[in-house]
Design a protein around this motif. Structure first.
Motif, PDB file in Angstrom:
ATOM      1  N   LEU A  52      47.775  32.440  17.282  1.00  0.00           N
ATOM      2  CA  LEU A  52      46.914  33.095  18.257  1.00  0.00           C
ATOM      3  C   LEU A  52      47.692  34.171  19.005  1.00  0.00           C
ATOM      4  CD1 LEU A  52      44.222  33.175  19.861  1.00  0.00           C
ATOM      5  CD2 LEU A  52      45.163  31.359  21.309  1.00  0.00           C
ATOM      6  N   TRP A  53      47.119  35.355  19.077  1.00  0.00           N
ATOM      7  CA  TRP A  53      47.736  36.466  19.803  1.00  0.00           C
ATOM      8  C   TRP A  53      47.906  36.094  21.268  1.00  0.00           C
ATOM      9  CZ3 TRP A  53      50.016  40.862  18.496  1.00  0.00           C
ATOM     10  CH2 TRP A  53      50.259  41.805  19.491  1.00  0.00           C
ATOM     11  N   GLN A  54      49.098  36.325  21.807  1.00  0.00           N
ATOM     12  CA  GLN A  54      49.389  36.062  23.216  1.00  0.00           C
ATOM     13  C   GLN A  54      49.464  37.373  23.982  1.00  0.00           C
ATOM     14  OE1 GLN A  54      49.916  32.743  24.332  1.00  0.00           O
ATOM     15  NE2 GLN A  54      49.257  32.244  22.265  1.00  0.00           N
ATOM     16  N   GLY A  55      48.943  37.395  25.182  1.00  0.00           N
ATOM     17  CA  GLY A  55      49.017  38.584  26.026  1.00  0.00           C
ATOM     18  C   GLY A  55      50.418  38.799  26.548  1.00  0.00           C
ATOM     19  N   SER A  56      50.604  39.870  27.280  1.00  0.00           N
ATOM     20  CA  SER A  56      51.929  40.188  27.818  1.00  0.00           C
ATOM     21  C   SER A  56      52.422  39.121  28.784  1.00  0.00           C
ATOM     22  CB  SER A  56      51.910  41.556  28.504  1.00  0.00           C
ATOM     23  OG  SER A  56      50.957  41.552  29.552  1.00  0.00           O
ATOM     24  N   ASP A  57      51.495  38.336  29.358  1.00  0.00           N
ATOM     25  CA  ASP A  57      51.888  37.259  30.261  1.00  0.00           C
ATOM     26  C   ASP A  57      52.199  35.955  29.526  1.00  0.00           C
ATOM     27  OD1 ASP A  57      49.376  36.511  29.458  1.00  0.00           O
ATOM     28  OD2 ASP A  57      48.548  36.295  31.477  1.00  0.00           O
ATOM     29  N   GLY A  58      52.102  35.994  28.183  1.00  0.00           N
ATOM     30  CA  GLY A  58      52.413  34.817  27.377  1.00  0.00           C
ATOM     31  C   GLY A  58      51.254  33.860  27.193  1.00  0.00           C
ATOM     32  N   ALA A  59      50.105  34.205  27.756  1.00  0.00           N
ATOM     33  CA  ALA A  59      48.925  33.340  27.628  1.00  0.00           C
ATOM     34  C   ALA A  59      47.871  34.040  26.781  1.00  0.00           C
ATOM     35  CB  ALA A  59      48.361  33.028  29.008  1.00  0.00           C
ATOM     36  N   PRO A  60      47.136  33.272  25.986  1.00  0.00           N
ATOM     37  CA  PRO A  60      46.064  33.904  25.196  1.00  0.00           C
ATOM     38  C   PRO A  60      44.948  34.385  26.114  1.00  0.00           C
ATOM     39  CG  PRO A  60      46.054  31.513  24.886  1.00  0.00           C
ATOM     40  CD  PRO A  60      47.237  31.848  25.740  1.00  0.00           C
ATOM     41  N   ALA A  61      44.491  35.589  25.864  1.00  0.00           N
ATOM     42  CA  ALA A  61      43.377  36.145  26.635  1.00  0.00           C
ATOM     43  C   ALA A  61      42.073  35.630  26.032  1.00  0.00           C
ATOM     44  CB  ALA A  61      43.411  37.668  26.587  1.00  0.00           C
ATOM     45  N   LYS A  62      41.015  35.625  26.820  1.00  0.00           N
ATOM     46  CA  LYS A  62      39.710  35.215  26.298  1.00  0.00           C
ATOM     47  C   LYS A  62      39.346  36.144  25.147  1.00  0.00           C
ATOM     48  CE  LYS A  62      34.970  34.300  27.521  1.00  0.00           C
ATOM     49  NZ  LYS A  62      33.950  34.269  28.551  1.00  0.00           N
ATOM     50  N   GLY A  63      38.928  35.558  24.037  1.00  0.00           N
ATOM     51  CA  GLY A  63      38.577  36.374  22.877  1.00  0.00           C
ATOM     52  C   GLY A  63      39.777  36.841  22.077  1.00  0.00           C
ATOM     53  N   SER A  64      40.946  36.224  22.300  1.00  0.00           N
ATOM     54  CA  SER A  64      42.146  36.631  21.553  1.00  0.00           C
ATOM     55  C   SER A  64      41.944  36.434  20.058  1.00  0.00           C
ATOM     56  CB  SER A  64      43.361  35.821  22.011  1.00  0.00           C
ATOM     57  OG  SER A  64      43.781  36.234  23.277  1.00  0.00           O
ATOM     58  N   TRP A  65      42.647  37.257  19.279  1.00  0.00           N
ATOM     59  CA  TRP A  65      42.546  37.204  17.830  1.00  0.00           C
ATOM     60  C   TRP A  65      43.541  36.220  17.238  1.00  0.00           C
ATOM     61  CZ3 TRP A  65      39.357  39.454  14.289  1.00  0.00           C
ATOM     62  CH2 TRP A  65      38.413  40.328  14.810  1.00  0.00           C
ATOM     63  N   TYR A  66      43.151  35.669  16.098  1.00  0.00           N
ATOM     64  CA  TYR A  66      43.995  34.787  15.309  1.00  0.00           C
ATOM     65  C   TYR A  66      44.475  35.574  14.097  1.00  0.00           C
ATOM     66  CZ  TYR A  66      42.099  30.869  17.983  1.00  0.00           C
ATOM     67  OH  TYR A  66      41.765  29.996  18.983  1.00  0.00           O
ATOM     68  N   LEU A 116      47.086  39.661   9.034  1.00  0.00           N
ATOM     69  CA  LEU A 116      45.716  39.508   8.569  1.00  0.00           C
ATOM     70  C   LEU A 116      44.917  38.874   9.704  1.00  0.00           C
ATOM     71  CD1 LEU A 116      43.466  39.373   6.362  1.00  0.00           C
ATOM     72  CD2 LEU A 116      44.364  37.094   5.802  1.00  0.00           C
ATOM     73  N   PRO A 117      43.962  39.626  10.302  1.00  0.00           N
ATOM     74  CA  PRO A 117      43.147  39.041  11.370  1.00  0.00           C
ATOM     75  C   PRO A 117      42.093  38.096  10.791  1.00  0.00           C
ATOM     76  CG  PRO A 117      42.470  41.301  10.952  1.00  0.00           C
ATOM     77  CD  PRO A 117      43.645  41.033  10.060  1.00  0.00           C
ATOM     78  N   LEU A 118      41.891  36.968  11.464  1.00  0.00           N
ATOM     79  CA  LEU A 118      40.898  35.980  11.032  1.00  0.00           C
ATOM     80  C   LEU A 118      39.789  35.938  12.073  1.00  0.00           C
ATOM     81  CD1 LEU A 118      43.297  33.105   9.953  1.00  0.00           C
ATOM     82  CD2 LEU A 118      42.345  34.930   8.553  1.00  0.00           C
ATOM     83  N   LYS A 119      38.653  36.544  11.741  1.00  0.00           N
ATOM     84  CA  LYS A 119      37.547  36.596  12.695  1.00  0.00           C
ATOM     85  C   LYS A 119      36.927  35.214  12.879  1.00  0.00           C
ATOM     86  CE  LYS A 119      34.287  38.372   9.275  1.00  0.00           C
ATOM     87  NZ  LYS A 119      33.357  39.462   9.002  1.00  0.00           N
ATOM     88  N   ALA A 120      36.182  35.068  13.955  1.00  0.00           N
ATOM     89  CA  ALA A 120      35.615  33.777  14.330  1.00  0.00           C
ATOM     90  C   ALA A 120      34.750  33.175  13.229  1.00  0.00           C
ATOM     91  CB  ALA A 120      34.817  33.910  15.626  1.00  0.00           C
ATOM     92  N   ALA A 121      33.947  33.984  12.550  1.00  0.00           N
ATOM     93  CA  ALA A 121      33.065  33.458  11.502  1.00  0.00           C
ATOM     94  C   ALA A 121      33.867  32.812  10.375  1.00  0.00           C
ATOM     95  CB  ALA A 121      32.180  34.574  10.950  1.00  0.00           C
ATOM     96  N   VAL A 122      35.002  33.386  10.031  1.00  0.00           N
ATOM     97  CA  VAL A 122      35.857  32.828   8.986  1.00  0.00           C
ATOM     98  C   VAL A 122      36.482  31.524   9.471  1.00  0.00           C
ATOM     99  CG1 VAL A 122      37.968  33.186   7.623  1.00  0.00           C
ATOM    100  CG2 VAL A 122      36.349  35.076   7.974  1.00  0.00           C
ATOM    101  N   ARG A 123      37.009  31.535  10.688  1.00  0.00           N
ATOM    102  CA  ARG A 123      37.639  30.319  11.229  1.00  0.00           C
ATOM    103  C   ARG A 123      36.640  29.177  11.330  1.00  0.00           C
ATOM    104  NH1 ARG A 123      39.011  33.841  15.182  1.00  0.00           N
ATOM    105  NH2 ARG A 123      38.263  32.422  16.798  1.00  0.00           N
ATOM    106  N   LYS A 124      35.431  29.485  11.738  1.00  0.00           N
ATOM    107  CA  LYS A 124      34.401  28.454  11.865  1.00  0.00           C
ATOM    108  C   LYS A 124      34.017  27.908  10.490  1.00  0.00           C
ATOM    109  CE  LYS A 124      29.834  27.555  13.756  1.00  0.00           C
ATOM    110  NZ  LYS A 124      28.683  28.106  14.450  1.00  0.00           N
ATOM    111  N   ALA A 125      33.772  28.794   9.536  1.00  0.00           N
ATOM    112  CA  ALA A 125      33.355  28.374   8.192  1.00  0.00           C
ATOM    113  C   ALA A 125      34.408  27.516   7.510  1.00  0.00           C
ATOM    114  CB  ALA A 125      33.031  29.593   7.329  1.00  0.00           C
TER     115      ALA A 125
END
Length: 123
Positions: free
Chosen positions: A32-46, A97-106
């Motif tokens: 999971l992508w982490q923001g500059s503060d080291g925490a994942p932002a809402k809607g962060s990409w995988y 390789l970004p994994l969008k939500a639909a792929v992760r859910k499926a």
């Protein structure tokens, strides 16, 4: 075809030779992508990281880089296939390789899931 040979031929001929573009299988943990503060932002990409020889082979075979040096691919994980872009990563020395939500859910993928993806260059 050897990645260095494919790159040389692409540079000499102005395009990748027929048959030099293949498919690549990659395996690794989803992160999971982490923001500059080291925490994942809402809607962060995988993402799945693609490095080593596979990253070099993709770089050599890619003839039409898009925005920010990204490369269009068709990706398959499990029973899910989609078109997306690989993004260059200096830190990984390869691609993301970004994994969008639909792929992760499926495919029931969460952070840390080990996945295998098949990639093919797309136009």
């Amino acid at each position: 075809m050897d990645a260095d040979l494919a790159r040389f031929l692409r540079d000499e001929l102005g395009h990748a030779p027929t048959g030099s573009v293949g498919q690549w299988d990659v395996r690794g943990p989803v992160w999971l992508w982490q923001g500059s503060d080291g925490a994942p932002a809402k809607g962060s990409w995988y993402f799945l990281t693609i490095d080593g020889e596979t990253a070099q082979a993709i770089r050599a075979a890619a003839t039409n880089a898009a925005a920010w040096g990204s490369v269009y691919v068709e990706a398959t994980i499990g029973n899910t296939t989609w078109r997306t872009s690989l993004f260059p990563s200096k830190q990984a020395g390869g691609w993301l390789l970004p994994l969008k939500a639909a792929v992760r859910k499926a495919e029931k993928i969460v952070e840390g899931t080990e996945v295998e993806a098949r990639l093919a260059l797309a136009s």
